[in-house]
Design a protein around this motif. Structure first.
Motif, PDB file in Angstrom:
ATOM      1  N   ARG A 204      -5.949   3.920  -7.557  1.00 17.27           N
ATOM      2  CA  ARG A 204      -5.074   3.213  -6.933  1.00 17.27           C
ATOM      3  C   ARG A 204      -5.613   1.625  -6.810  1.00 17.27           C
ATOM      4  O   ARG A 204      -4.911   0.567  -7.048  1.00 17.27           O
ATOM      5  CB  ARG A 204      -5.205   3.530  -5.376  1.00 17.27           C
ATOM      6  CG  ARG A 204      -6.043   3.140  -4.479  1.00 17.27           C
ATOM      7  CD  ARG A 204      -6.336   3.797  -3.138  1.00 17.27           C
ATOM      8  NE  ARG A 204      -5.072   3.681  -2.182  1.00 17.27           N
ATOM      9  CZ  ARG A 204      -5.154   2.341  -1.634  1.00 17.27           C
ATOM     10  NH1 ARG A 204      -6.224   1.628  -1.716  1.00 17.27           N
ATOM     11  NH2 ARG A 204      -4.389   2.023  -0.816  1.00 17.27           N
TER      12      ARG A 204
ATOM     13  N   GLU B 257       0.854  -1.294  -0.005  1.00  8.79           N
ATOM     14  CA  GLU B 257       0.226  -0.001   0.033  1.00  8.79           C
ATOM     15  C   GLU B 257       0.842   1.203   0.040  1.00  8.79           C
ATOM     16  O   GLU B 257       0.504   2.241  -0.630  1.00  8.79           O
ATOM     17  CB  GLU B 257      -0.844   0.116   1.177  1.00  8.79           C
ATOM     18  CG  GLU B 257      -2.166  -1.029   1.098  1.00  8.79           C
ATOM     19  CD  GLU B 257      -3.082  -0.953   2.311  1.00  8.79           C
ATOM     20  OE1 GLU B 257      -3.233  -0.112   3.014  1.00  8.79           O
ATOM     21  OE2 GLU B 257      -3.605  -2.077   2.528  1.00  8.79           O
TER      22      GLU B 257
ATOM     23  N   GLN C 222       1.795   9.441  -6.167  1.00  8.57           N
ATOM     24  CA  GLN C 222       2.140  10.516  -5.880  1.00  8.57           C
ATOM     25  C   GLN C 222       3.039  11.151  -7.262  1.00  8.57           C
ATOM     26  O   GLN C 222       3.007  12.216  -7.715  1.00  8.57           O
ATOM     27  CB  GLN C 222       3.022  10.517  -4.666  1.00  8.57           C
ATOM     28  CG  GLN C 222       2.191  10.693  -3.444  1.00  8.57           C
ATOM     29  CD  GLN C 222       2.888  10.711  -2.098  1.00  8.57           C
ATOM     30  OE1 GLN C 222       4.429  10.761  -2.289  1.00  8.57           O
ATOM     31  NE2 GLN C 222       2.692  10.489  -1.031  1.00  8.57           N
TER      32      GLN C 222
ATOM     33  N   GLU D 200       1.167   4.174  -3.008  1.00 11.10           N
ATOM     34  CA  GLU D 200       0.838   5.685  -2.650  1.00 11.10           C
ATOM     35  C   GLU D 200       1.942   6.398  -3.225  1.00 11.10           C
ATOM     36  O   GLU D 200       1.606   7.483  -3.814  1.00 11.10           O
ATOM     37  CB  GLU D 200       0.565   5.890  -1.147  1.00 11.10           C
ATOM     38  CG  GLU D 200      -0.687   5.143  -0.742  1.00 11.10           C
ATOM     39  CD  GLU D 200      -1.989   5.833  -1.246  1.00 11.10           C
ATOM     40  OE1 GLU D 200      -1.958   6.810  -1.779  1.00 11.10           O
ATOM     41  OE2 GLU D 200      -2.854   4.755  -1.487  1.00 11.10           O
TER      42      GLU D 200
END
Length: 142
Positions: free
Chosen positions: A22, A7, A15, A11
């Motif tokens: 996601r 996870e 970014q 992330e």
């Protein structure tokens, strides 16, 4: 890779590159496991390589199994519209050390894999009945 690390890695990818939702990264990871099972390469102790073309077929099969007639809609919602998008996602995962690759693996492995309409919509389009003219037998009784 542990769930928390996965996870966190996703992330970080998002970014840097927010093109894809996601959820598609989790889907690709699950589809890779599905593909390895389909190919008989799902040993826990060993890492088994899956080619880009094999993964595309596994992604297709897994998506249809999971989402049925909604597959194309869901993939579009996630920003995935072509096989090349899967390649971008996979290589983002490779660059983040979520997945590994061989020296032969490239983004080009995902080019021209299949047409999304044919792969994800066609299986659910009803067959058209033959439109042959059949005279009404009652019409000759006039």
């Amino acid at each position: 890779m542990q769930a928390a690390n996965f996870e966190e890695s996703v992330e970080k990818i998002l970014q840097k590159d927010p093109r894809y939702h996601r959820e598609v990264y989790f889907f690709v990871r699950e589809a890779l496991d599905h593909t390895q099972k389909l190919l008989g390469r799902s040993g826990k102790e060993e890492i088994h390589h899956v080619t880009g073309q094999e993964l595309l077929e596994g992604l297709r099969a897994y998506a249809l199994q999971q989402y049925g007639p909604m597959t194309l809609t869901i993939l579009n919602e996630w920003g995935v519209r072509h096989c090349e998008d899967f390649g971008e996602i996979v290589f983002s995962m490779v660059e983040s050390s979520i997945l590994a690759k061989t020296d032969k693996d490239t983004r080009d492995d995902f080019k021209n894999g299949y047409d999304f309409f044919e792969a994800f919509r066609r299986p659910f389009v009803p067959a058209r009945p033959s439109l042959q003219f059949q005279p009404d037998p009652r019409a000759s009784q006039v």
